[in-house]
Scaffold this motif. Structure first.
Motif, PDB file in Angstrom:
ATOM      1  N   SER A   1       0.805  -1.222   0.000  1.00  0.00           N
ATOM      2  CA  SER A   1       0.000   0.000   0.000  1.00  0.00           C
ATOM      3  C   SER A   1       0.839   1.273   0.000  1.00  0.00           C
ATOM      4  N   MET A   2       2.109   1.192   0.386  1.00  0.00           N
ATOM      5  CA  MET A   2       2.980   2.369   0.420  1.00  0.00           C
ATOM      6  C   MET A   2       4.048   2.343  -0.668  1.00  0.00           C
ATOM      7  N   ALA A   3       4.093   1.279  -1.435  1.00  0.00           N
ATOM      8  CA  ALA A   3       5.107   1.125  -2.484  1.00  0.00           C
ATOM      9  C   ALA A   3       4.734   1.943  -3.727  1.00  0.00           C
ATOM     10  N   PRO A   4       5.711   2.191  -4.592  1.00  0.00           N
ATOM     11  CA  PRO A   4       5.407   2.872  -5.851  1.00  0.00           C
ATOM     12  C   PRO A   4       4.319   2.127  -6.632  1.00  0.00           C
ATOM     13  N   HIS A   5       3.437   2.876  -7.264  1.00  0.00           N
ATOM     14  CA  HIS A   5       2.319   2.297  -8.007  1.00  0.00           C
ATOM     15  C   HIS A   5       2.826   1.311  -9.074  1.00  0.00           C
ATOM     16  N   GLY A   6       2.252   0.135  -9.082  1.00  0.00           N
ATOM     17  CA  GLY A   6       2.582  -0.880 -10.082  1.00  0.00           C
ATOM     18  C   GLY A   6       3.787  -1.741  -9.735  1.00  0.00           C
ATOM     19  N   GLN A   7       4.558  -1.358  -8.740  1.00  0.00           N
ATOM     20  CA  GLN A   7       5.771  -2.115  -8.420  1.00  0.00           C
ATOM     21  C   GLN A   7       5.455  -3.531  -7.952  1.00  0.00           C
ATOM     22  N   ALA A   8       4.464  -3.682  -7.089  1.00  0.00           N
ATOM     23  CA  ALA A   8       4.123  -5.006  -6.552  1.00  0.00           C
ATOM     24  C   ALA A   8       3.746  -5.965  -7.676  1.00  0.00           C
ATOM     25  N   ALA A   9       2.958  -5.508  -8.622  1.00  0.00           N
ATOM     26  CA  ALA A   9       2.557  -6.361  -9.747  1.00  0.00           C
ATOM     27  C   ALA A   9       3.778  -6.784 -10.563  1.00  0.00           C
ATOM     28  N   GLU A  10       4.714  -5.863 -10.779  1.00  0.00           N
ATOM     29  CA  GLU A  10       5.932  -6.185 -11.521  1.00  0.00           C
ATOM     30  C   GLU A  10       6.771  -7.226 -10.777  1.00  0.00           C
ATOM     31  N   LEU A  11       6.887  -7.059  -9.462  1.00  0.00           N
ATOM     32  CA  LEU A  11       7.671  -8.006  -8.669  1.00  0.00           C
ATOM     33  C   LEU A  11       7.030  -9.389  -8.666  1.00  0.00           C
TER      34      LEU A  11
ATOM     35  N   ALA B   1       5.050 -10.621 -11.015  1.00  0.00           N
ATOM     36  CA  ALA B   1       5.194 -11.174 -12.366  1.00  0.00           C
ATOM     37  C   ALA B   1       6.608 -11.710 -12.600  1.00  0.00           C
ATOM     38  N   ALA B   2       7.598 -11.090 -11.967  1.00  0.00           N
ATOM     39  CA  ALA B   2       8.989 -11.512 -12.120  1.00  0.00           C
ATOM     40  C   ALA B   2       9.347 -12.670 -11.187  1.00  0.00           C
ATOM     41  N   GLY B   3       8.390 -13.084 -10.339  1.00  0.00           N
ATOM     42  CA  GLY B   3       8.624 -14.220  -9.457  1.00  0.00           C
ATOM     43  C   GLY B   3       9.285 -13.895  -8.138  1.00  0.00           C
ATOM     44  N   HIS B   4       9.284 -12.637  -7.765  1.00  0.00           N
ATOM     45  CA  HIS B   4       9.901 -12.235  -6.497  1.00  0.00           C
ATOM     46  C   HIS B   4       8.906 -12.360  -5.348  1.00  0.00           C
ATOM     47  N   VAL B   5       8.366 -13.559  -5.200  1.00  0.00           N
ATOM     48  CA  VAL B   5       7.401 -13.848  -4.139  1.00  0.00           C
ATOM     49  C   VAL B   5       7.808 -15.157  -3.465  1.00  0.00           C
ATOM     50  N   HIS B   6       7.304 -15.353  -2.257  1.00  0.00           N
ATOM     51  CA  HIS B   6       7.635 -16.549  -1.493  1.00  0.00           C
ATOM     52  C   HIS B   6       6.425 -16.922  -0.653  1.00  0.00           C
ATOM     53  N   GLY B   7       6.317 -18.187  -0.343  1.00  0.00           N
ATOM     54  CA  GLY B   7       5.244 -18.642   0.541  1.00  0.00           C
ATOM     55  C   GLY B   7       3.880 -18.301  -0.002  1.00  0.00           C
ATOM     56  N   LYS B   8       3.113 -17.595   0.789  1.00  0.00           N
ATOM     57  CA  LYS B   8       1.738 -17.231   0.416  1.00  0.00           C
ATOM     58  C   LYS B   8       1.691 -15.865  -0.258  1.00  0.00           C
ATOM     59  N   GLY B   9       2.604 -15.634  -1.199  1.00  0.00           N
ATOM     60  CA  GLY B   9       2.603 -14.395  -1.964  1.00  0.00           C
ATOM     61  C   GLY B   9       3.375 -13.260  -1.330  1.00  0.00           C
ATOM     62  N   TRP B  10       4.248 -13.541  -0.366  1.00  0.00           N
ATOM     63  CA  TRP B  10       5.047 -12.490   0.258  1.00  0.00           C
ATOM     64  C   TRP B  10       6.040 -11.948  -0.751  1.00  0.00           C
ATOM     65  N   ILE B  11       6.007 -10.672  -0.966  1.00  0.00           N
ATOM     66  CA  ILE B  11       6.935 -10.038  -1.901  1.00  0.00           C
ATOM     67  C   ILE B  11       8.299  -9.932  -1.236  1.00  0.00           C
TER      68      ILE B  11
END
Length: 96
Positions: free
Chosen positions: A32-42, A44-54
């Protein structure tokens, strides 16, 4: 080491890492405080772990770092990241 990422004056991500090896101890990311669109990019690039933790590993260069303990002569920091000596909460993210 504590690495912090800032956006619009607020901390949106943080990562504690061992100073000597750079290995991550723990990390946080506030979408909610990150740059707009950054979470979706991360995601999509696979920078997630477990239950979707970025993960902070996919983020750009941190805004600053704080040396917590240990010998900086034997450790390393991320090149180009400015140090801070100010401890305490940053607006938007409690990290102490």
């Amino acid at each position: 080491m504590l690495y912090v990422w800032l956006h619009d004056g607020y901390a949106y991500a943080a990562r504690y890492a061992f100073a000597d090896s750079g290995e991550t101890i723990c990390q946080s990311y506030a979408e909610s405080m990150a740059p707009h669109g950054q979470a979706a990019e991360l995601k999509a690039a696979g920078h997630v772990h477990g239950k979707g933790w970025i993960q902070t590993i996919g983020l750009p260069t941190p805004s600053l770092y704080l040396h917590i303990r240990g010998d900086l002569e034997r450790g390393h920091t991320v090149p180009g990241v400015p140090a801070t000596t100010k401890r305490g909460p940053l607006p938007g993210l409690w990290y102490e």
